[in-house]
Design an enzyme around this catalytic site. Structure first.
Site, PDB file in Angstrom:
ATOM      1  N   GLY A  17       5.317 -13.261  -1.643  1.00  0.00           N
ATOM      2  CA  GLY A  17       4.703 -12.046  -2.204  1.00  0.00           C
ATOM      3  C   GLY A  17       5.530 -10.816  -1.923  1.00  0.00           C
ATOM      4  O   GLY A  17       5.014  -9.795  -1.478  1.00  0.00           O
ATOM      5  N   SER A  19       7.237  -9.026  -4.133  1.00  0.00           N
ATOM      6  CA  SER A  19       7.526  -8.243  -5.338  1.00  0.00           C
ATOM      7  C   SER A  19       7.163  -6.779  -5.186  1.00  0.00           C
ATOM      8  O   SER A  19       7.679  -5.931  -5.909  1.00  0.00           O
ATOM      9  CB  SER A  19       6.776  -8.825  -6.543  1.00  0.00           C
ATOM     10  N   ARG A  20       6.252  -6.482  -4.258  1.00  0.00           N
ATOM     11  CA  ARG A  20       5.808  -5.081  -4.106  1.00  0.00           C
ATOM     12  C   ARG A  20       5.107  -4.929  -2.751  1.00  0.00           C
ATOM     13  O   ARG A  20       4.986  -5.874  -1.993  1.00  0.00           O
ATOM     14  CB  ARG A  20       4.869  -4.696  -5.243  1.00  0.00           C
ATOM     15  N   VAL A  71       2.013 -19.749  -4.230  1.00  0.00           N
ATOM     16  CA  VAL A  71       1.831 -20.377  -2.915  1.00  0.00           C
ATOM     17  C   VAL A  71       0.643 -21.335  -2.875  1.00  0.00           C
ATOM     18  O   VAL A  71       0.561 -22.188  -1.995  1.00  0.00           O
ATOM     19  CB  VAL A  71       1.693 -19.334  -1.774  1.00  0.00           C
ATOM     20  N   SER A 148      -5.615  -9.538   8.214  1.00  0.00           N
ATOM     21  CA  SER A 148      -6.265  -8.251   7.907  1.00  0.00           C
ATOM     22  C   SER A 148      -7.279  -7.971   9.003  1.00  0.00           C
ATOM     23  O   SER A 148      -7.851  -8.909   9.584  1.00  0.00           O
ATOM     24  CB  SER A 148      -6.991  -8.326   6.564  1.00  0.00           C
ATOM     25  N   TYR A 161     -12.547 -12.811   1.119  1.00  0.00           N
ATOM     26  CA  TYR A 161     -11.278 -12.322   1.692  1.00  0.00           C
ATOM     27  C   TYR A 161     -11.325 -12.368   3.230  1.00  0.00           C
ATOM     28  O   TYR A 161     -10.372 -12.826   3.881  1.00  0.00           O
ATOM     29  CB  TYR A 161     -11.054 -10.891   1.193  1.00  0.00           C
ATOM     30  N   ALA A 162     -12.449 -11.917   3.797  1.00  0.00           N
ATOM     31  CA  ALA A 162     -12.569 -11.931   5.263  1.00  0.00           C
ATOM     32  C   ALA A 162     -12.508 -13.363   5.797  1.00  0.00           C
ATOM     33  O   ALA A 162     -11.864 -13.628   6.819  1.00  0.00           O
ATOM     34  CB  ALA A 162     -13.877 -11.258   5.689  1.00  0.00           C
ATOM     35  N   ALA A 163     -13.161 -14.300   5.075  1.00  0.00           N
ATOM     36  CA  ALA A 163     -13.120 -15.701   5.508  1.00  0.00           C
ATOM     37  C   ALA A 163     -11.691 -16.231   5.457  1.00  0.00           C
ATOM     38  O   ALA A 163     -11.236 -16.934   6.363  1.00  0.00           O
ATOM     39  CB  ALA A 163     -14.039 -16.545   4.630  1.00  0.00           C
ATOM     40  N   THR A 244      -2.715 -12.065  17.501  1.00  0.00           N
ATOM     41  CA  THR A 244      -3.018 -11.277  16.305  1.00  0.00           C
ATOM     42  C   THR A 244      -2.797  -9.821  16.667  1.00  0.00           C
ATOM     43  O   THR A 244      -3.481  -9.275  17.534  1.00  0.00           O
ATOM     44  CB  THR A 244      -4.477 -11.490  15.855  1.00  0.00           C
TER      45      THR A 244
HETATM   46  P1  NDP Z   1      -0.136  -6.316  -3.309  1.00  0.00           P
HETATM   47  O1  NDP Z   1      -1.278  -6.631  -4.217  1.00  0.00           O
HETATM   48  O2  NDP Z   1       0.582  -5.035  -3.482  1.00  0.00           O
HETATM   49  O3  NDP Z   1       0.932  -7.512  -3.361  1.00  0.00           O
HETATM   50  C1  NDP Z   1       0.524  -8.845  -3.262  1.00  0.00           C
HETATM   51  C2  NDP Z   1       1.705  -9.762  -3.294  1.00  0.00           C
HETATM   52  O4  NDP Z   1       1.227 -11.119  -3.212  1.00  0.00           O
HETATM   53  C3  NDP Z   1       2.504  -9.637  -4.564  1.00  0.00           C
HETATM   54  O5  NDP Z   1       3.871  -9.721  -4.257  1.00  0.00           O
HETATM   55  C4  NDP Z   1       2.069 -10.853  -5.370  1.00  0.00           C
HETATM   56  O6  NDP Z   1       3.106 -11.345  -6.176  1.00  0.00           O
HETATM   57  C5  NDP Z   1       1.816 -11.858  -4.258  1.00  0.00           C
HETATM   58  N1  NDP Z   1       0.940 -12.943  -4.684  1.00  0.00           N
HETATM   59  C6  NDP Z   1      -0.321 -12.868  -5.141  1.00  0.00           C
HETATM   60  N2  NDP Z   1      -0.783 -14.099  -5.447  1.00  0.00           N
HETATM   61  C7  NDP Z   1       0.210 -14.970  -5.165  1.00  0.00           C
HETATM   62  C8  NDP Z   1       0.348 -16.368  -5.266  1.00  0.00           C
HETATM   63  N3  NDP Z   1      -0.633 -17.157  -5.701  1.00  0.00           N
HETATM   64  N4  NDP Z   1       1.518 -16.926  -4.886  1.00  0.00           N
HETATM   65  C9  NDP Z   1       2.529 -16.153  -4.435  1.00  0.00           C
HETATM   66  N5  NDP Z   1       2.464 -14.824  -4.327  1.00  0.00           N
HETATM   67  C10 NDP Z   1       1.317 -14.239  -4.700  1.00  0.00           C
HETATM   68  O7  NDP Z   1      -0.728  -6.464  -1.836  1.00  0.00           O
HETATM   69  P2  NDP Z   1      -0.353  -5.786  -0.427  1.00  0.00           P
HETATM   70  O8  NDP Z   1       1.095  -5.536  -0.334  1.00  0.00           O
HETATM   71  O9  NDP Z   1      -1.308  -4.703  -0.190  1.00  0.00           O
HETATM   72  O10 NDP Z   1      -0.768  -6.977   0.540  1.00  0.00           O
HETATM   73  C11 NDP Z   1       0.151  -7.869   1.143  1.00  0.00           C
HETATM   74  C12 NDP Z   1      -0.601  -8.669   2.198  1.00  0.00           C
HETATM   75  O11 NDP Z   1      -1.176  -7.778   3.143  1.00  0.00           O
HETATM   76  C13 NDP Z   1      -1.750  -9.504   1.632  1.00  0.00           C
HETATM   77  O12 NDP Z   1      -1.824 -10.725   2.313  1.00  0.00           O
HETATM   78  C14 NDP Z   1      -2.960  -8.645   1.928  1.00  0.00           C
HETATM   79  O13 NDP Z   1      -4.123  -9.421   2.033  1.00  0.00           O
HETATM   80  C15 NDP Z   1      -2.549  -8.043   3.264  1.00  0.00           C
HETATM   81  N6  NDP Z   1      -3.265  -6.826   3.614  1.00  0.00           N
HETATM   82  C16 NDP Z   1      -3.169  -5.692   2.860  1.00  0.00           C
HETATM   83  C17 NDP Z   1      -3.855  -4.547   3.237  1.00  0.00           C
HETATM   84  C18 NDP Z   1      -3.796  -3.268   2.475  1.00  0.00           C
HETATM   85  O14 NDP Z   1      -4.521  -2.331   2.853  1.00  0.00           O
HETATM   86  N7  NDP Z   1      -2.991  -3.145   1.452  1.00  0.00           N
HETATM   87  C19 NDP Z   1      -4.703  -4.542   4.432  1.00  0.00           C
HETATM   88  C20 NDP Z   1      -4.740  -5.769   5.142  1.00  0.00           C
HETATM   89  C21 NDP Z   1      -4.027  -6.861   4.735  1.00  0.00           C
HETATM   90  P3  NDP Z   1       3.158 -11.277  -7.794  1.00  0.00           P
HETATM   91  O15 NDP Z   1       1.964 -10.515  -8.279  1.00  0.00           O
HETATM   92  O16 NDP Z   1       4.449 -10.608  -8.072  1.00  0.00           O
HETATM   93  O17 NDP Z   1       3.135 -12.691  -8.220  1.00  0.00           O
END
Ligand code: NDP
Length: 253
Positions: A17, A19-20, A71, A148, A161-163, A244
């Site tokens: 993940g 990409s962003r 994934v 998280s 999501y929490a689970a 953690t």
């Molecule tokens: P974004 O939504 O900005 O990015 C999510 C990333 O996950 C993207 O790169 C997307 O890739 C990738 N992704 C989604 N589904 C899949 C999949 N099935 N297989 C592979 N890649 C996938 O999220 P954040 O950057 O905010 O979050 C990143 C992590 O941090 C996550 O695990 C999130 O739960 C966690 N998190 C975020 C918080 C926040 O406040 N932002 C707080 C706590 C935890 P693409 O769409 O390019 O395929």
């Protein structure tokens, strides 16, 4: 002031993940210190901006490769492992890919539950499974999974999501115990409220309510999570496993 010595020349990382958001920041942070980074997205070309950011880093940065991977799909994850391991050892495995499908429990369908568990928890299981044997064989490595704070506290409207994020902690602690003898350290970073695409569209009142609960009075940045992940990959974290690490501006102390 002299630049500090890069910590990761010659190392290889996989960031799911990437990409962003947080994943991109992690990929850039590791590459900036010399690591070669495999960046994943579910979409072909999804990591183009991440690769461009890494290419623009000063000399000494690691190279970046994009791999398309879902994934939650075992065959796709196998292909990712094949690609990354063909280039040599993987030292750092960063399970960052994650999704939300929020809703109050009484309105949450089993499909909403399954979809989130599929990516966040099953996805992490599959990715760890695809790389753990090689990391154990190499007798070293770091696995960092992005959890998280809601995996610790729960959150109204985020039962699924929490689970998934609570499950990640149990998974990581179990792997920490199974692989400690092989020198593979496994930890979770639990962010609080971070400004990314995942949170930017939350209603203004929800964002304001969240910020009121943060003693540091602001959301975190992806780079503030990436710095902690880089620390957990570094020699300075050689005695930390099964933990953690909460990075939330004090929100859940
Ligand atoms: P974004 O939504 O900005 O990015 C999510 C990333 O996950 C993207 O790169 C997307 O890739 C990738 N992704 C989604 N589904 C899949 C999949 N099935 N297989 C592979 N890649 C996938 O999220 P954040 O950057 O905010 O979050 C990143 C992590 O941090 C996550 O695990 C999130 O739960 C966690 N998190 C975020 C918080 C926040 O406040 N932002 C707080 C706590 C935890 P693409 O769409 O390019 O395929």
């Amino acid at each position: 002031m002299a630049a500090s010595t890069p910590r990761f020349p010659g190392k290889t990382a996989v960031v799911t993940g990437a990409s962003r958001g947080i994943g991109r920041a992690i990929a850039v942070a590791l590459a900036a210190e010399g690591a070669r980074v495999f960046c994943t997205s579910t979409k072909a070309g999804g990591c183009d901006a991440t690769l461009a950011a890494i290419a623009a880093l000063p000399a000494g940065a690691g190279e970046a490769h994009a791999v398309t991977c879902d994934v939650g799909d075992a065959a796709s994850v196998e292909q990712l492992a094949k690609t990354a391991l063909a280039a040599g050892n993987v030292d750092f495995l960063i399970n960052n890919a994650g999704v939300t499908r929020d809703g109050l429990f009484l309105r949450m369908g089993a499909d909403d539950f399954d979809a989130v568990l599929q990516t966040n928890l099953r996805g992490t299981f599959l990715v760890c499974k695809a790389f753990a044997r090689a990391m154990a064989k190499a007798r070293g490595g770091r696995i960092v999974s992005i959890g998280s704070v809601v995996g610790l506290t729960g959150n109204s409207g985020q039962a699924n999501y929490a689970a998934s994020k609570a499950g990640l902690i149990g998974l990581s602690k179990s792997l920490a115990q199974e692989f400690a003898g092989r020198g593979v350290l496994c930890n979770v970073v639990a962010p609080g409220f971070i400004t990314t695409d995942m949170t930017v569209d939350l209603p203004a009142d929800v964002q304001a309510a969240m910020q009121q609960r943060i003693p540091l009075e602001r959301p975190g940045s992806p780079e503030e999570i990436a710095g902690v992940v880089a620390f957990l990959c570094s020699d300075a974290a050689s005695y930390i496993t099964g933990q953690t690490l909460v990075v939330d501006g004090g929100m859940t102390m």
